[in-house]
Write a protein that holds these residues in place. Structure first.
Motif, PDB file in Angstrom:
ATOM      1  N   ARG A  30       0.834  -1.214   0.000  1.00  0.00           N
ATOM      2  CA  ARG A  30       0.000   0.000   0.000  1.00  0.00           C
ATOM      3  C   ARG A  30       0.863   1.256   0.000  1.00  0.00           C
ATOM      4  NH1 ARG A  30      -2.817  -3.018   3.782  1.00  0.00           N
ATOM      5  NH2 ARG A  30      -1.938  -1.791   5.493  1.00  0.00           N
ATOM      6  N   ARG A  31       1.925   1.266   0.801  1.00  0.00           N
ATOM      7  CA  ARG A  31       2.827   2.429   0.827  1.00  0.00           C
ATOM      8  C   ARG A  31       3.480   2.645  -0.536  1.00  0.00           C
ATOM      9  NH1 ARG A  31       3.516   0.190   5.809  1.00  0.00           N
ATOM     10  NH2 ARG A  31       5.405  -0.941   5.251  1.00  0.00           N
ATOM     11  N   LEU A  32       3.898   1.564  -1.179  1.00  0.00           N
ATOM     12  CA  LEU A  32       4.502   1.680  -2.509  1.00  0.00           C
ATOM     13  C   LEU A  32       3.508   2.235  -3.522  1.00  0.00           C
ATOM     14  CD1 LEU A  32       6.437  -1.695  -2.565  1.00  0.00           C
ATOM     15  CD2 LEU A  32       7.472   0.595  -2.663  1.00  0.00           C
ATOM     16  N   LEU A  33       2.265   1.756  -3.466  1.00  0.00           N
ATOM     17  CA  LEU A  33       1.240   2.247  -4.383  1.00  0.00           C
ATOM     18  C   LEU A  33       0.964   3.724  -4.136  1.00  0.00           C
ATOM     19  CD1 LEU A  33      -0.849   1.796  -6.622  1.00  0.00           C
ATOM     20  CD2 LEU A  33      -2.469   1.113  -4.831  1.00  0.00           C
ATOM     21  N   TYR A  46      -7.110   7.413  -7.553  1.00  0.00           N
ATOM     22  CA  TYR A  46      -7.039   5.948  -7.569  1.00  0.00           C
ATOM     23  C   TYR A  46      -6.692   5.366  -6.199  1.00  0.00           C
ATOM     24  CZ  TYR A  46      -6.554   6.708 -12.602  1.00  0.00           C
ATOM     25  OH  TYR A  46      -6.750   7.093 -13.897  1.00  0.00           O
ATOM     26  N   VAL A  47      -6.284   6.216  -5.265  1.00  0.00           N
ATOM     27  CA  VAL A  47      -5.692   5.730  -4.015  1.00  0.00           C
ATOM     28  C   VAL A  47      -6.642   4.878  -3.190  1.00  0.00           C
ATOM     29  CG1 VAL A  47      -4.720   6.440  -1.788  1.00  0.00           C
ATOM     30  CG2 VAL A  47      -3.990   7.581  -3.878  1.00  0.00           C
ATOM     31  N   GLU A  48      -7.825   5.375  -2.906  1.00  0.00           N
ATOM     32  CA  GLU A  48      -8.704   4.681  -1.961  1.00  0.00           C
ATOM     33  C   GLU A  48      -9.056   3.259  -2.417  1.00  0.00           C
ATOM     34  OE1 GLU A  48     -12.964   5.949  -1.044  1.00  0.00           O
ATOM     35  OE2 GLU A  48     -11.803   6.760   0.632  1.00  0.00           O
ATOM     36  N   VAL A  49      -9.584   3.126  -3.611  1.00  0.00           N
ATOM     37  CA  VAL A  49      -9.959   1.801  -4.108  1.00  0.00           C
ATOM     38  C   VAL A  49      -8.718   0.986  -4.443  1.00  0.00           C
ATOM     39  CG1 VAL A  49     -11.177   0.550  -5.941  1.00  0.00           C
ATOM     40  CG2 VAL A  49     -12.223   2.562  -4.893  1.00  0.00           C
ATOM     41  N   GLY A  50      -7.709   1.629  -5.008  1.00  0.00           N
ATOM     42  CA  GLY A  50      -6.474   0.924  -5.357  1.00  0.00           C
ATOM     43  C   GLY A  50      -5.817   0.274  -4.150  1.00  0.00           C
ATOM     44  N   GLU A  51      -5.713   1.008  -3.042  1.00  0.00           N
ATOM     45  CA  GLU A  51      -5.114   0.443  -1.838  1.00  0.00           C
ATOM     46  C   GLU A  51      -5.917  -0.741  -1.305  1.00  0.00           C
ATOM     47  OE1 GLU A  51      -4.389   3.200   1.310  1.00  0.00           O
ATOM     48  OE2 GLU A  51      -2.844   4.257   0.193  1.00  0.00           O
ATOM     49  N   LEU A  52      -7.228  -0.610  -1.298  1.00  0.00           N
ATOM     50  CA  LEU A  52      -8.076  -1.694  -0.794  1.00  0.00           C
ATOM     51  C   LEU A  52      -7.904  -2.959  -1.632  1.00  0.00           C
ATOM     52  CD1 LEU A  52     -10.305  -2.826   1.040  1.00  0.00           C
ATOM     53  CD2 LEU A  52     -11.968  -1.824  -0.548  1.00  0.00           C
ATOM     54  N   HIS A  76       2.857  -5.252  -9.203  1.00  0.00           N
ATOM     55  CA  HIS A  76       3.116  -4.400 -10.366  1.00  0.00           C
ATOM     56  C   HIS A  76       1.956  -3.423 -10.483  1.00  0.00           C
ATOM     57  CE1 HIS A  76       4.629  -3.352 -14.354  1.00  0.00           C
ATOM     58  NE2 HIS A  76       3.369  -3.304 -14.715  1.00  0.00           N
ATOM     59  N   PHE A  77       2.281  -2.137 -10.659  1.00  0.00           N
ATOM     60  CA  PHE A  77       1.267  -1.102 -10.871  1.00  0.00           C
ATOM     61  C   PHE A  77       1.547  -0.443 -12.203  1.00  0.00           C
ATOM     62  CE2 PHE A  77       3.101  -0.233  -6.510  1.00  0.00           C
ATOM     63  CZ  PHE A  77       2.305  -1.127  -5.843  1.00  0.00           C
ATOM     64  N   ALA A  78       0.510  -0.063 -12.908  1.00  0.00           N
ATOM     65  CA  ALA A  78       0.670   0.679 -14.161  1.00  0.00           C
ATOM     66  C   ALA A  78      -0.507   1.622 -14.327  1.00  0.00           C
ATOM     67  CB  ALA A  78       0.744  -0.278 -15.348  1.00  0.00           C
ATOM     68  N   LEU A  79      -0.222   2.839 -14.753  1.00  0.00           N
ATOM     69  CA  LEU A  79      -1.257   3.800 -15.126  1.00  0.00           C
ATOM     70  C   LEU A  79      -1.280   3.876 -16.645  1.00  0.00           C
ATOM     71  CD1 LEU A  79      -0.794   6.745 -12.612  1.00  0.00           C
ATOM     72  CD2 LEU A  79      -2.819   5.326 -12.893  1.00  0.00           C
ATOM     73  N   GLY A 133       8.317 -18.082 -15.466  1.00  0.00           N
ATOM     74  CA  GLY A 133       8.382 -18.646 -14.123  1.00  0.00           C
ATOM     75  C   GLY A 133       7.115 -19.395 -13.752  1.00  0.00           C
ATOM     76  N   ILE A 134       7.087 -19.825 -12.513  1.00  0.00           N
ATOM     77  CA  ILE A 134       5.953 -20.601 -12.024  1.00  0.00           C
ATOM     78  C   ILE A 134       4.913 -19.673 -11.411  1.00  0.00           C
ATOM     79  CG2 ILE A 134       7.334 -22.663 -11.605  1.00  0.00           C
ATOM     80  CD1 ILE A 134       7.317 -21.829  -8.615  1.00  0.00           C
ATOM     81  N   GLY A 135       3.717 -20.185 -11.242  1.00  0.00           N
ATOM     82  CA  GLY A 135       2.706 -19.442 -10.512  1.00  0.00           C
ATOM     83  C   GLY A 135       1.697 -18.743 -11.392  1.00  0.00           C
ATOM     84  N   LYS A 136       1.054 -17.758 -10.784  1.00  0.00           N
ATOM     85  CA  LYS A 136      -0.034 -17.038 -11.450  1.00  0.00           C
ATOM     86  C   LYS A 136       0.056 -15.554 -11.142  1.00  0.00           C
ATOM     87  CE  LYS A 136      -3.182 -17.752  -7.586  1.00  0.00           C
ATOM     88  NZ  LYS A 136      -2.156 -18.310  -6.734  1.00  0.00           N
ATOM     89  N   ALA A 137      -0.684 -14.785 -11.918  1.00  0.00           N
ATOM     90  CA  ALA A 137      -0.843 -13.353 -11.676  1.00  0.00           C
ATOM     91  C   ALA A 137      -2.336 -13.072 -11.563  1.00  0.00           C
ATOM     92  CB  ALA A 137      -0.249 -12.545 -12.823  1.00  0.00           C
ATOM     93  N   VAL A 138      -2.741 -12.441 -10.479  1.00  0.00           N
ATOM     94  CA  VAL A 138      -4.117 -11.982 -10.323  1.00  0.00           C
ATOM     95  C   VAL A 138      -4.065 -10.478 -10.512  1.00  0.00           C
ATOM     96  CG1 VAL A 138      -6.144 -11.920  -8.831  1.00  0.00           C
ATOM     97  CG2 VAL A 138      -4.579 -13.861  -8.713  1.00  0.00           C
ATOM     98  N   TRP A 139      -4.956  -9.952 -11.336  1.00  0.00           N
ATOM     99  CA  TRP A 139      -4.893  -8.533 -11.703  1.00  0.00           C
ATOM    100  C   TRP A 139      -6.283  -7.907 -11.636  1.00  0.00           C
ATOM    101  CZ3 TRP A 139      -7.984  -7.170 -15.716  1.00  0.00           C
ATOM    102  CH2 TRP A 139      -8.421  -8.198 -16.557  1.00  0.00           C
ATOM    103  N   CYS A 140      -6.280  -6.594 -11.550  1.00  0.00           N
ATOM    104  CA  CYS A 140      -7.533  -5.846 -11.647  1.00  0.00           C
ATOM    105  C   CYS A 140      -7.224  -4.458 -12.190  1.00  0.00           C
ATOM    106  CB  CYS A 140      -8.248  -5.751 -10.300  1.00  0.00           C
ATOM    107  SG  CYS A 140      -7.385  -4.813  -9.038  1.00  0.00           S
ATOM    108  N   THR A 141      -8.237  -3.831 -12.753  1.00  0.00           N
ATOM    109  CA  THR A 141      -8.104  -2.443 -13.193  1.00  0.00           C
ATOM    110  C   THR A 141      -9.077  -1.593 -12.391  1.00  0.00           C
ATOM    111  OG1 THR A 141      -9.684  -2.728 -15.006  1.00  0.00           O
ATOM    112  CG2 THR A 141      -7.349  -3.038 -15.527  1.00  0.00           C
ATOM    113  N   VAL A 142      -8.630  -0.367 -12.089  1.00  0.00           N
ATOM    114  CA  VAL A 142      -9.389   0.549 -11.255  1.00  0.00           C
ATOM    115  C   VAL A 142      -9.590   1.853 -12.024  1.00  0.00           C
ATOM    116  CG1 VAL A 142      -9.382   1.841  -9.069  1.00  0.00           C
ATOM    117  CG2 VAL A 142      -8.381  -0.460  -9.175  1.00  0.00           C
TER     118      VAL A 142
END
Length: 157
Positions: A30-33, A46-52, A76-79, A133-142
């Motif tokens: 959250r601090r990084l975002l 974007y802060v309030e919903v993005g942090e949550l 990872h964050f991107a605008l 690599g291994i694993g998954k990425a869960v993502w959302c757009t705000v």
């Protein structure tokens, strides 16, 4: 301590960071975002919903990726195009079925609200296998908060 992979001068519209799989990493994310968004005009919308939503995705990666505790998660964050994209990568092999109905939790449930909140508050969300690599990425757009939202009113004050 988080390790930033990409420097973030104000012209950069994305940032990636690796975090340990520990509960305190949600706060670090959250601090990084917040710092990332503060460097961009309009980022405060974007802060309030993005942090949550970031907190929910990081917490899910910490709690539900069944891997050794020394493995890292990547945020990872991107605008882009008027939207904030948030991605949380973890080494777990459990792939989420985002097409399945994510219903509200029972009113007295102590957990289980994370993906329901992500579904309700984001424009889009999904899960995909990591391309490297291994694993998954869960993502959302705000989307940015509307001028009539409590967040926008506080920012204008």
């Amino acid at each position: 301590m988080p390790e930033t992979l990409h420097p973030t001068p104000s012209a950069v519209t994305e940032q990636t960071c690796w975090l340990p799989r520990r509960r305190r990493s949600a706060g670090a994310a959250r601090r990084l975002l917040r710092a990332f968004l503060s460097r961009h005009e309009g980022g405060e919308h974007y802060v309030e919903v993005g942090e949550l939503l970031l907190s929910e995705l990081v917490t899910n990666a910490i709690e539900h990726a069944h891997v050794p505790p020394d493995r890292l998660i990547m945020v990872h964050f991107a605008l882009t195009e008027g939207r904030l994209r948030i991605e949380v990568h973890d080494p777990g092999d459990h792939h989420l079925d985002t097409g399945a109905a994510v219903g509200p939790p029972a009113p007295d449930a102590e957990s289980g609200r994370g993906l329901w909140l992500v579904r309700r508050l984001s424009d889009q969300w999904g899960c995909q296998a990591r391309t490297s690599g291994i694993g998954k990425a869960v993502w959302c757009t705000v989307a940015p908060a509307s001028p009539t939202s409590p967040t926008a009113r506080r920012s204008a004050a």
